[in-house]
Design a protein around this motif. Structure first.
Motif, PDB file in Angstrom:
ATOM      1  N   PRO A 216      60.816  82.988 -11.561  1.00  0.00           N
ATOM      2  CA  PRO A 216      60.377  84.377 -11.734  1.00  0.00           C
ATOM      3  C   PRO A 216      61.506  85.222 -12.325  1.00  0.00           C
ATOM      4  O   PRO A 216      62.666  85.043 -11.966  1.00  0.00           O
ATOM      5  CB  PRO A 216      60.050  84.838 -10.315  1.00  0.00           C
TER       6      PRO A 216
ATOM      7  N   ASP B 113      63.700  88.641 -12.804  1.00  0.00           N
ATOM      8  CA  ASP B 113      64.102  89.696 -11.850  1.00  0.00           C
ATOM      9  C   ASP B 113      63.190  90.893 -12.014  1.00  0.00           C
ATOM     10  O   ASP B 113      62.777  91.208 -13.128  1.00  0.00           O
ATOM     11  CB  ASP B 113      65.545  90.139 -12.130  1.00  0.00           C
ATOM     12  N   GLN B 114      62.892  91.542 -10.898  1.00  0.00           N
ATOM     13  CA  GLN B 114      61.998  92.702 -10.951  1.00  0.00           C
ATOM     14  C   GLN B 114      62.555  93.823 -10.079  1.00  0.00           C
ATOM     15  O   GLN B 114      63.111  93.544  -9.016  1.00  0.00           O
ATOM     16  CB  GLN B 114      60.617  92.331 -10.386  1.00  0.00           C
TER      17      GLN B 114
ATOM     18  N   ASN C  48      58.327  90.930  -5.756  1.00  0.00           N
ATOM     19  CA  ASN C  48      58.366  90.359  -7.108  1.00  0.00           C
ATOM     20  C   ASN C  48      57.068  89.565  -7.307  1.00  0.00           C
ATOM     21  O   ASN C  48      56.868  88.514  -6.701  1.00  0.00           O
ATOM     22  CB  ASN C  48      59.591  89.458  -7.239  1.00  0.00           C
TER      23      ASN C  48
ATOM     24  N   TRP D 106      51.620  88.281 -14.809  1.00  0.00           N
ATOM     25  CA  TRP D 106      52.392  87.379 -13.942  1.00  0.00           C
ATOM     26  C   TRP D 106      51.553  86.146 -13.573  1.00  0.00           C
ATOM     27  O   TRP D 106      52.078  85.075 -13.387  1.00  0.00           O
ATOM     28  CB  TRP D 106      52.844  88.119 -12.671  1.00  0.00           C
TER      29      TRP D 106
ATOM     30  N   THR E 205      59.056  90.512  -0.851  1.00  0.00           N
ATOM     31  CA  THR E 205      58.591  89.192  -1.317  1.00  0.00           C
ATOM     32  C   THR E 205      58.615  88.168  -0.184  1.00  0.00           C
ATOM     33  O   THR E 205      57.680  87.374  -0.027  1.00  0.00           O
ATOM     34  CB  THR E 205      59.499  88.702  -2.467  1.00  0.00           C
TER      35      THR E 205
ATOM     36  N   ALA F 128      58.208  98.063 -12.494  1.00  0.00           N
ATOM     37  CA  ALA F 128      57.991  96.646 -12.865  1.00  0.00           C
ATOM     38  C   ALA F 128      56.761  96.543 -13.758  1.00  0.00           C
ATOM     39  O   ALA F 128      55.675  96.205 -13.332  1.00  0.00           O
ATOM     40  CB  ALA F 128      57.818  95.798 -11.609  1.00  0.00           C
TER      41      ALA F 128
ATOM     42  N   THR G  60      60.861  97.013 -17.991  1.00  0.00           N
ATOM     43  CA  THR G  60      60.666  98.085 -17.001  1.00  0.00           C
ATOM     44  C   THR G  60      60.051  99.297 -17.698  1.00  0.00           C
ATOM     45  O   THR G  60      60.140  99.440 -18.922  1.00  0.00           O
ATOM     46  CB  THR G  60      62.004  98.531 -16.381  1.00  0.00           C
TER      47      THR G  60
END
Ligand SMILES: Cc1ncc(C[n+]2csc(CCOP(=O)(O)OP(=O)(O)O)c2C)c(N)n1
Ligand SMILES: [Mg+2]
Length: 562
Positions: free
Chosen positions: A360, A362-363, A368, A396, A514, A541, A547
Motif C-alpha cells: 500500500p 503511504d496515506q 490507509n 484502492w 488501520t 487521501a 493528496t
C-alpha cells in the motif's frame, strides 16, 4: 386466485414463462399497476426480493445478469417506478448485461390520455434498452417473453423493457408455455482463427486485453491456458479484473482508471493487441488516447459478440464476431510459434504488476484504504465476492485487491454510484453461503443505502465497508484540478453510519486506525448480521498516489500567470 382448469391469467402465464426460461430470482418494488403479477408470485417457485427503491431493484437484477449471464429480472410500477429504475437499465446497457424489466402500465383503454403515471416506455427507454415493447394481447405473452430472453442475451447483451397494461394481466387464457430459451452462441470462423494465428506468429510484442460480458468459468480457464501456452501478457480492462487470475504469471495488470504507467507504455509499444470481449470504452482507452481513431497505429484484433461493435470506434485489422465463451474455446486449436520472442517481456510485465500492487502507498490519516484492501486480499476466502459502486475509494480496490477468480468482482463499468449495496444484496440472495463484501464511499453508499433494509429483511449478512472522507471525493479531485481552492458542492456532512446500521437492525462498527480493521471485520462476521464497517478516511487521501493539497498546489502553479 389460481385459475381453474387450464385457464391462467396473463400474469400467471408471464410468471410461468420466467420459470420455464430458468429465472430463479426477481427483484421488485410493488405497484397497484401489476397486482395480478404479485398474486401470481404468491404460489410460484420464484424467489422474490422486495426492495425499497426501484433503482435498487434494477441494480440487483443487473448484478444477477452480470454474475450469471442470464437475464436478471425486475418488476416495477409505471411512471415513477420505471424512471426510478432507469440507472439499473443504464448500467445494463453500458456493461452489456442481460436484464428484463417488467413495468406496470395503465389499462389499455386509458392509454394516450396521460392517465395516472402513464408513460410511453418505448420513447422513455428508447436509447437505453435494447428493445422496449408493450404486451397488448395475453395470447402473446409466451412469444414476447421468449423473445425478451433471446434479445437480452444474444449479440451484445443488454436490457429489455416490457410494459404490461393492467387490464391485460387479469385476462384469462388457455395456451401452452413457450419452450425454454437457449442462449445463442456466437462462434468465430475457422478462417478467423487461422488469420489470428498468423498475426500472433508475426508479432514481436503482442498483448491481450480482456473485457465485456458473455464469459464463463470455462472461458476464464481456457484463456488462462492459452496465455500460458503462448506466454502472452494479458491485462483486464476497467472493472473486469475478475476475468484473469491476478497471480497468473502472464497477468500484466488492470487497464482502468489510474493504471500503472508501465502498463500503458507496454500497450503503446505493442505491435499486436487482441481485444477480447470488451469495447475499449472511454475508461480503459484512457479517454480514447491509447490508439488512433479510426485506424489504430498497432495491429488490432477485436473479438466481440455484437457485430455492430466491430469497427464502431476502432477499425480492426481482424474483426472476429464471437462471444468470449466460444472464442476462448476456439483458442485451444491455435499453436504457439516455435520460438516465443516475447517470453521474457511477459515475465517483466507480471513483475511490474506485482510491484505496482504489492505494498500500500503511504496515506495521510489514521486509516490507509490500501492496507485495508491488502488485508482483505490476504484474508478473504477464494469464494468471496466484492461489490462496489463508483468513487475514488474504488481506486484502492482496483489497485490492491488482486482479483483471482471469475465473477469475484461485481461492479459497474458504467461508473454508476450506488451500485455496491444492491449488488451485494443480490449476490447474497444468489449465494447465501459465500462471503459478500460491499466496498462503498460515503456518497456512494447513501445513493442506495436504503437497500441495507433489504439486507436486514432477508437476513443477508453482507459486510459493507464505507470509506468516509466527508466528500464527493472524485468530483472534488476534478474540482481542485480545474478550479483549485474553489470548493463548491463537494463537501458532505454524514450521518453516524454505526447508528444507521443499528437503527436498521444490523451491526455497525467504526474504525479510525488501520490496525483496528482486522478486529472490526471479525466482529462484523461474528455478528452474523448485515454489517457496516465505518472507515474514517482523511479527505487529504485523494487517490493512492495524490493528496488533495498536492492536487490543488499543482493546479495553482499551472494556473499562475507568467
Ligand atoms: C449516479 C451517479 N451520480 C453522480 C456521479 C458522479 N460522481 C462520480 S464519483 C462521485 C463522488 C463519489 O463520492 P464517494 O462515494 O463519497 O467516493 P469518494 O470519491 O469520496 O471516494 C460523483 C458524485 C456518478 N458517477 N454516478
Ligand atoms: Mg467520499
Amino acid at each position: 386466485m389460481r385459475a381453474k382448469g387450464n385457464m391462467r391469467t396473463a400474469a400467471e402465464v408471464l410468471v410461468d414463462q420466467l420459470i420455464v426460461h430458468g429465472a430463479t430470482h426477481a427483484f421488485c418494488v410493488p405497484g397497484e399497476s401489476y397486482l395480478a403479477v404479485l398474486d401470481a408470485f404468491h404460489d410460484r417457485n420464484l424467489a422474490i426480493t422486495v426492495c425499497r427503491q426501484e433503482g435498487g431493484a434494477a441494480m440487483m437484477a443487473e448484478a444477477v445478469g452480470k454474475a450469471t449471464g442470464r437475464p436478471g429480472i425486475c418488476f416495477v410500477t409505471r411512471g415513477p417506478g420505471a424512471t426510478n429504475a432507469s440507472p439499473g437499465l443504464h448500467i445494463a446497457r453500458q456493461d452489456s448485461t442481460p436484464v428484463i424489466m417488467f413495468v406496470g402500465q395503465v389499462a389499455r383503454e386509458m392509454r394516450e390520455r396521460e392517465a395516472f403515471q402513464e408513460l410511453d416506455y418505448r420513447a422513455v427507454f428508447g436509447s437505453i434498452a435494447k428493445w422496449t415493447t408493450e404486451i397488448d394481447d395475453p395470447a402473446r405473452v409466451p412469444e414476447i417473453v421468449s423473445r425478451a430472453f433471446y434479445a437480452a442475451t444474444s449479440g451484445r447483451p443488454g436490457p429489455v423493457v416490457i410494459a404490461l397494461p393492467e387490464d391485460m394481466l387479469t385476462e384469462r387464457v388457455d395456451l401452452p408455455d413457450a419452450p425454454a430459451f437457449e442462449s445463442v452462441e456466437t462462434w468465430p470462423g475457422l478462417s478467423d482463427m487461422m488469420k489470428l494465428q498468423k498475426l500472433i506468429w508475426a508479432a514481436e510484442r503482442p498483448i491481450m486485453l480482456l473485457g465485456g460480458s458473455r464469459w464463463s468459468d470455462n472461458a476464464f480457464a481456457a484463456v488462462a491456458r492459452f496465455a500460458e501456452r503462448f506466454a502472452l501478457p494479458v491485462c483486464t480492462t476497467f472493472r473486469r479484473g475478475h476475468l484473469f487470475d491476478a497471480l497468473h504469471p502472464c497477468y500484466a495488470g488492470d487497464l482502468g482508471i489510474g493504471p500503472n504507467p508501465k502498463l500503458i507504455a507496454r500497450i503503446k509499444a505493442s505491435d499486436l493487441v487482441i481485444l477480447m470481449g470488451g469495447r475499449l470504452g472511454e475508461m480503459p482507452s484512457q479517454s480514447y488516447s491509447l490508439f488512433d481513431i479510426p485506424g489504430p497505429q498497432t495491429t488490432l484484433v477485436h473479438v466481440h459478440p455484437g457485430a455492430e461493435e466491430l469497427g464502431r470506434v476502432y477499425r480492426p485489422h481482424l474483426a472476429i464476431n464471437a462471444a468470449p465463451t466460444a472464442f476462448a474455446a476456439s483458442l485451444e486449436g491455435l499453436q504457439p510459434p516455435n520460438e516465443i520472442k516475447w517470453r521474457a517481456e511477459t515475465k517483466i510485465a507480471h513483475q511490474d504488476y506485482l510491484d505496482w500492487t504489492e505494498t500500500p502507498t503511504d496515506q495521510p490519516g489514521g486509516v490507509n484504504l490500501g492496507a485495508v484492501m491488502v488485508w482483505l486480499r490476504n484474508n478473504l476466502p477464494a469464494d468471496a465476492i466484492i461489490c462496489n459502486g463508483a468513487g475514488n475509494f474504488a481506486s484502492w480496490v482496483h489497485r490492491f485487491f488482486r482479483f483471482r477468480y471469475f465473477n469475484q468482482h461485481i461492479a459497474p463499468t458504467s461508473g454508476s454510484m450506488g451500485y455496491g449495496v444492491p449488488a451485494a444484496v443480490a449476490m447474497k440472495r444468489l449465494h447465501p453461503q459465500r462471503p459478500v463484501i460491499c466496498i462503498a464511499g460515503d456518497g456512494d453508499f447513501l445513493m442506495n443505502g436504503q437497500e441495507y433494509a433489504t439486507a436486514v429483511q432477508y437476513d443477508l449478512p453482507i459486510i459493507t465497508v464505507i470509506a468516509d472522507n466527508g466528500l464527493y471525493g472524485t468530483i472534488r479531485m476534478h474540482q481542485e484540478r480545474e478550479y483549485p481552492g474553489r470548493v463548491s458542492a463537494t463537501v458532505l456532512r454524514n450521518p453516524d453510519f454505526v447508528g444507521y446500521a443499528k437503527a436498521f437492525g444490523g451491526f455497525g462498527i467504526k474504525v479510525e486506525k488501520t490496525a483496528d480493521f482486522a478486529a472490526a471485520f471479525k466482529a462484523a462476521q461474528d455478528s452474523k448480521l448485515p454489517a457496516i464497517i465505518h472507515l474514517k478516511i482523511d479527505p487529504e487521501a485523494m487517490t493512492p498516489t495524490m493528496t488533495m493539497s498536492g492536487i490543488r498546489e499543482k493546479a495553482l502553479a499551472a494556473h499562475r500567470p507568467g
